[in-house]
Design an enzyme around this catalytic site. Structure first.
Site, short mmCIF file in Angstrom:
data_model
loop_
_atom_site.label_atom_id
_atom_site.label_comp_id
_atom_site.label_asym_id
_atom_site.label_seq_id
_atom_site.Cartn_x
_atom_site.Cartn_y
_atom_site.Cartn_z
N ASN A 112 0.83 -0.78 0.32
CA ASN A 112 -0.44 0.17 -0.30
C ASN A 112 0.47 1.15 0.07
O ASN A 112 1.88 1.21 0.30
CB ASN A 112 -0.72 -0.22 1.44
CG ASN A 112 -1.58 1.35 1.00
OD1 ASN A 112 -2.41 1.42 0.48
ND2 ASN A 112 -1.71 1.75 2.93
N HIS A 130 0.34 4.61 1.36
CA HIS A 130 -0.32 6.18 2.59
C HIS A 130 0.66 7.68 2.36
O HIS A 130 1.94 7.74 2.37
CB HIS A 130 -0.32 5.17 3.95
CG HIS A 130 -0.59 6.65 4.18
ND1 HIS A 130 -2.05 6.44 5.21
CD2 HIS A 130 -0.51 7.39 5.63
CE1 HIS A 130 -2.42 7.01 5.48
NE2 HIS A 130 -1.68 7.70 6.42
N ASP A 167 -3.12 0.41 7.37
CA ASP A 167 -1.10 1.51 7.73
C ASP A 167 -0.94 0.52 8.57
O ASP A 167 -0.03 1.63 9.18
CB ASP A 167 -2.41 2.54 8.38
CG ASP A 167 -2.83 3.24 7.21
OD1 ASP A 167 -2.84 2.98 5.48
OD2 ASP A 167 -3.93 4.25 7.64
C1 GRF Z 1 -2.87 8.43 -3.15
O1 GRF Z 1 -2.41 9.25 -2.17
C2 GRF Z 1 -2.83 7.43 -1.68
O2 GRF Z 1 -1.89 7.49 -0.90
C3 GRF Z 1 -3.93 6.43 -1.14
O3 GRF Z 1 -4.98 6.69 -2.38
C4 GRF Z 1 -4.27 8.34 -2.95
C5 GRF Z 1 -4.56 8.30 -4.10
O4 GRF Z 1 -6.19 7.49 -4.20
N1 GRF Z 1 -3.17 5.21 -0.71
P1 GRF Z 1 -6.90 7.59 -6.25
O5 GRF Z 1 -6.26 7.17 -7.16
O6 GRF Z 1 -6.60 9.14 -5.54
O7 GRF Z 1 -8.25 7.50 -6.11
#
Ligand code: GRF
Length: 203
Positions: free
Chosen positions: A103, A105, A146
């Site tokens: 993932n 974050h 997370d």
């Molecule tokens: C990113 O900021 C990532 O860190 C988090 O989700 C965001 C992207 O989501 N996991 P999306 O592609 O805009 O829906």
């Protein structure tokens, strides 16, 4: 040295799909030796439409995907890894898939992570805490939000006049560089996890 075959992965999305799109751009440029063999969306969303329009096999699975179903999705698609790309659901990981999901974050974990810390809430929290740096974290997934072992982090500055939106944009640019780099290392190496700490060991 012969190049390894592209590593097949399943991408999990819930929103815009821009993280997935960035990975696909990196695949197309040759920076990431991989291929998207399955897209799994937790709901109807722009990312799903984009994936379908670009010919990726895509399915919607609402809620927490039952373990057996997740294992079946992964195996049938031929995926070797699961890559979360803006996926907002929890994972219930089958044993064989532990340490095979990643993932990203949009903050420096373990700060500003966990249930409720997503999207602009993260950046608002960073600004309210008065942090001078933020950044992003790539980690392996476990079955809570997370908390899996951290693979890599990258920082960016927080500016005096930042809003959650301007900070989000700066963090996302860092994400766009870090995620494909880490996945490339991960796909061409292996991970060692000792006492909850993860390390990528290039082969
Ligand atoms: C990113 O900021 C990532 O860190 C988090 O989700 C965001 C992207 O989501 N996991 P999306 O592609 O805009 O829906």
């Amino acid at each position: 040295m012969t190049r390894r075959p592209p590593t097949p992965f399943a991408a999990f999305i819930s929103g815009t799909g821009r993280t997935l799109q960035n990975l696909v751009r990196n695949i197309e440029s040759g920076a990431l030796n991989a291929r998207v063999c399955q897209v799994v969306a937790s709901r109807e969303c722009p990312g799903l439409e984009w994936a379908k329009a670009h010919g990726f096999p895509a399915v919607v699975r609402h809620g927490v995907i039952p373990r057996d179903e997740l294992a079946q999705l992964m195996t049938q698609s031929g995926a070797e890894w699961g890559v979360l790309a803006g996926y907002t659901r929890l994972l219930d990981l089958p044993d064989l898939w532990q340490s095979r999901f990643t993932n990203i974050h949009p903050a420096l974990l373990p700060s500003f992570g966990g249930p409720g810390w997503y999207a602009d809430r993260v950046h608002r929290g960073v600004l309210e805490a008065g942090c001078r740096v933020s950044g992003c974290t790539v980690h392996l997934c476990d079955s809570t939000y997370d908390t899996g072992p951290i693979l890599a982090q990258r920082c960016c500055p927080v500016m005096d006049d930042d809003t959650p939106q301007t900070l989000a944009q700066r963090v996302f640019e860092v994400e766009c560089a870090l995620y494909p780099e880490v996945l490339e290392q991960l796909f061409s190496g292996r991970v060692s996890i000792e006492a909850g700490r993860a390390r990528i060991i290039p082969v």
